[in-house]
Design a protein around this motif. Structure first.
Motif, PDB file in Angstrom:
ATOM      1  N   TRP A  92      -5.427  -2.807  -5.504  1.00 20.62           N
ATOM      2  CA  TRP A  92      -6.185  -3.917  -4.912  1.00 20.62           C
ATOM      3  C   TRP A  92      -5.844  -5.236  -5.597  1.00 20.62           C
ATOM      4  O   TRP A  92      -5.698  -6.274  -4.942  1.00 20.62           O
ATOM      5  CB  TRP A  92      -7.676  -3.636  -5.038  1.00 20.62           C
ATOM      6  N   ALA A 140      -6.665   2.656  -7.491  1.00 22.24           N
ATOM      7  CA  ALA A 140      -7.293   1.830  -6.460  1.00 22.24           C
ATOM      8  C   ALA A 140      -7.503   0.400  -6.946  1.00 22.24           C
ATOM      9  O   ALA A 140      -7.240  -0.566  -6.219  1.00 22.24           O
ATOM     10  CB  ALA A 140      -8.621   2.451  -6.032  1.00 22.24           C
ATOM     11  N   SER A 181       0.828  -1.209   0.000  1.00 23.54           N
ATOM     12  CA  SER A 181       0.000   0.000   0.000  1.00 23.54           C
ATOM     13  C   SER A 181       0.863   1.260   0.000  1.00 23.54           C
ATOM     14  O   SER A 181       0.594   2.219  -0.731  1.00 23.54           O
ATOM     15  CB  SER A 181      -0.920  -0.013   1.226  1.00 23.54           C
TER      16      SER A 181
END
Length: 290
Positions: free
Chosen positions: A267, A263, A221
């Motif tokens: 993911w 995003a 992340s």
């Protein structure tokens, strides 16, 4: 008719219970079961979010500074064939992803063994920990300027920022994964006649794997945060570059679309870590309902 007997007592009963738990009980389909199903709730929350997004965009509250979901989809559909700075959308996605994977791999390859050695060897800990504690509080974004001074605006500076951002969580989780192991686990090895090497191989490494993978998730992340920051400052490719170009052209659909793509791709890469953890740590406990 006589009942079958068991030979291993509690061992057979445990196996029978595990098999019984693996079989899902069939229940009649009711409205309550449908509306409380987690996948149904996922769909409801997603639809509600898109609906609110669309209503706010159409209301003009933000004075045209928010593109609707349909506008974002249509804008990136054009980018699949059109080019921006000589690259299509897939090219920009790969540019950012390759930087993340290279920096993430370099950082984890250094930080995880170093964290394990620090936890297992007090001398290594005494030498490395004071220096590590000095650099640990520094935010990775603070290294952007000095990375450009050292490496220029090419790929090495971006990868350097990613390595800095992912290094700390990897090392800390590897270090704490060893330090937080229950002493009783080592006592079991000693009782069975094991040596220090057996303690490390049979207890330290397997018991620390869940913490290490948690650190890898956090590091991945952070890697996407760092690559975005690096591409916002100086880059001719990548998803951060797309966002910058959208800002310069006042194209909100391009800016928001870049954020959505980041995003989705971030993911997707995190699923690789989850899959690897499931493969290496099949014993990890899962909490039902979470």
């Amino acid at each position: 008719m006589t009942q079958p007997t068991t030979n291993a007592g509690t061992g057979d009963r445990a196996i029978a219970n595990e098999i019984q738990e693996a079989v899902s009980e069939k229940k009649p389909m009711t409205i309550y079961r449908v509306i409380t199903n987690e996948y149904f709730l996922y769909c409801v929350s997603t639809v509600m979010f898109l609906l609110v997004w669309h209503m706010v965009a159409q209301s003009g509250i933000l004075k045209g500074a928010l593109a609707s979901p349909l506008q974002v989809i249509l804008r990136f559909e054009r980018m699949l064939t059109d080019t921006l700075a000589g690259l299509t959308l897939w090219g920009h996605i790969w540019a950012s992803t390759s930087r993340v994977l290279i920096g993430f791999a370099l950082a984890s390859a250094i930080a995880i063994p170093l964290g394990l050695f620090m936890a297992l060897n007090p001398y290594v800990d005494a030498v490395v920990k004071p220096v590590f504690d000095i650099f640990k509080p520094m935010p990775p974004i603070a290294w952007v300027s000095i990375a450009i001074l050292w490496f220029g605006i090419g790929e090495p500076s971006k990868i350097f920022i990613i390595v800095i951002g992912t290094f700390v969580p990897c090392l800390l989780n590897a270090y704490n994964g060893i330090r937080l192991i229950e002493p009783e686990l080592y006592d079991v090895v000693k009782v069975l006649g094991g040596k220090r090497r057996d303690e490390i191989i049979q207890v330290s490494f397997p018991a620390s794997f869940p913490a290490i993978f948690a650190g890898l998730q956090i590091s991945l992340s952070n890697a996407w945060t760092c690559v975005l920051a690096a591409e916002l400052v100086a880059s001719r490719s990548g998803l951060g570059f797309i966002i910058v170009q959208g800002m310069k052209m006042s194209d909100t659909s391009l800016v928001i679309g870049g954020m959505v793509i980041i995003a989705i791709v971030a993911w997707s890469t995190s699923l690789l870590i989850i899959g690897l953890e499931t493969l290496i740590c099949p014993w990890k406990r899962k909490i039902e309902g979470l």
